[in-house]
Design an enzyme around this catalytic site. Structure first.
Site, PDB file in Angstrom:
ATOM      1  N   THR A  71       0.798  -1.332  -0.316  1.00 53.82           N
ATOM      2  CA  THR A  71      -0.036  -0.071  -0.162  1.00 53.82           C
ATOM      3  C   THR A  71       0.924   1.105  -0.194  1.00 53.82           C
ATOM      4  OG1 THR A  71      -1.734  -1.100   1.182  1.00 53.82           O
ATOM      5  CG2 THR A  71      -1.738   1.353   1.283  1.00 53.82           C
ATOM      6  N   LEU A  72       1.937   1.463   0.725  1.00 52.04           N
ATOM      7  CA  LEU A  72       2.989   2.533   0.964  1.00 52.04           C
ATOM      8  C   LEU A  72       3.391   2.791  -0.505  1.00 52.04           C
ATOM      9  CD1 LEU A  72       4.237   4.506   2.566  1.00 52.04           C
ATOM     10  CD2 LEU A  72       5.971   2.960   3.285  1.00 52.04           C
TER      11      LEU A  72
ATOM     12  N   LYS B  79      -8.357  -1.658  -4.169  1.00 53.49           N
ATOM     13  CA  LYS B  79      -7.835  -2.916  -3.568  1.00 53.49           C
ATOM     14  C   LYS B  79      -9.125  -3.780  -3.434  1.00 53.49           C
ATOM     15  CE  LYS B  79      -5.688  -4.429   0.871  1.00 53.49           C
ATOM     16  NZ  LYS B  79      -4.265  -4.783   0.233  1.00 53.49           N
TER      17      LYS B  79
ATOM     18  N   GLY C 167      -2.991  -6.133  -4.867  1.00 45.86           N
ATOM     19  CA  GLY C 167      -3.265  -7.298  -4.435  1.00 45.86           C
ATOM     20  C   GLY C 167      -3.567  -7.506  -2.939  1.00 45.86           C
TER      21      GLY C 167
ATOM     22  N   ARG D 192      12.255  -0.452   2.809  1.00 47.87           N
ATOM     23  CA  ARG D 192      12.998  -0.574   3.825  1.00 47.87           C
ATOM     24  C   ARG D 192      11.871  -0.586   5.085  1.00 47.87           C
ATOM     25  NH1 ARG D 192      16.723   3.298   1.804  1.00 47.87           N
ATOM     26  NH2 ARG D 192      18.689   2.042   1.175  1.00 47.87           N
TER      27      ARG D 192
ATOM     28  N   GLN E 279      10.429   5.100   7.260  1.00 48.85           N
ATOM     29  CA  GLN E 279      10.029   6.555   7.743  1.00 48.85           C
ATOM     30  C   GLN E 279       8.976   6.050   9.002  1.00 48.85           C
ATOM     31  OE1 GLN E 279       7.779   8.734   4.798  1.00 48.85           O
ATOM     32  NE2 GLN E 279       9.304  10.154   4.532  1.00 48.85           N
TER      33      GLN E 279
END
Length: 230
Positions: A18-19, A39, A119, A179, A210
């Site tokens: 999602t990010l 989604k 997905g 990350r 973050q």
């Protein structure tokens, strides 16, 4: 009609699909593109006065440029945060690739430059006893964007997922490294170099960790211009 459509998958669940999707949408907006996202199936939804709502779907709605009703972004909302086919069975619903394809084709008919379809989990997450989620992008012939978390084991998971996508007859349009932890993994540079040499697609970018992820800030770490070529 949405000119470019991509399916976003990951090497596993919780890898940042999602990010990454939201960051791609924000990056596309900076290029002046009209964007849509969906989604189709989301488990782990919260009960609200408006009905079941999923945090990931709401993030996509905020990042896209076009305005859609929630049910268009997340047509199948399931309460328990478990595998979609199990959550659907508990809710008395039956998931099929044909039905999800119909939802996606509806959005593909909307005007826009980019449609992202996120997905659930990884490439082989079941929809039912016969079909996996992969059946939907296969029917649509939709190129895939792969999300790879930079952590121990990611090379194996990324190569296996890429192998499965290509075996299913689909193109990997690009991949994004994410990350997931504040501390970089051991030998991160070597891991990235290996993936860049061995994944059959270009790297769209490496998203830094973050504490409070902001897709607008992360968009600057991506190079997505070629997604709109041809």
């Amino acid at each position: 009609m949405a000119r470019k459509s991509y399916f976003v998958t990951g090497t596993d669940t919780g890898v940042g699909k999602t990010l990454v999707s939201a960051a791609i949408l924000e990056a596309a907006a900076t290029l002046g593109k009209r964007t849509l996202a969906m989604k189709p199936v989301a488990s782990g939804c919260d009960e609200t006065p408006e009905g079941l709502r999923n945090e990931d779907a709401l993030i996509l709605m905020k990042a896209m440029t076009e305005t859609l009703a929630y049910d268009q972004v997340n047509p199948v909302a399931l309460r328990p945060a478990i595998a979609p086919h199990v959550a659907a069975a508990q809710a008395g619903r039956h998931l099929t690739a044909e039905r999800l394809v119909g939802f996606c084709r509806g959005l593909q008919m909307r005007p826009g430059d980019l449609l992202l379809v996120e997905g659930a989990g990884g490439w082989r997450v079941p929809l039912n006893d016969r079909e996996t989620y992969a059946a939907m992008p296969v029917v649509l012939g939709m190129p895939v964007i792969l999300v790879v978390p930079l952590k121990l084991g990611c090379i194996n998971h990324a190569l296996l997922t890429a192998e499965a996508i290509r075996r299913d007859g689909l193109q990997i349009a690009g991949w994004v490294a994410n990350r997931p932890d504040a501390e970089a993994m051991d030998c991160e540079r070597e891991t990235l170099d290996y993936l860049m040499r061995n994944l059959p697609a270009p790297c769209l970018g490496v998203l830094p960790w973050q504490q409070a992820p902001d897709p607008r800030e992360l968009a600057g770490a991506l190079d997505i211009a070629f997604l709109f070529e041809n």
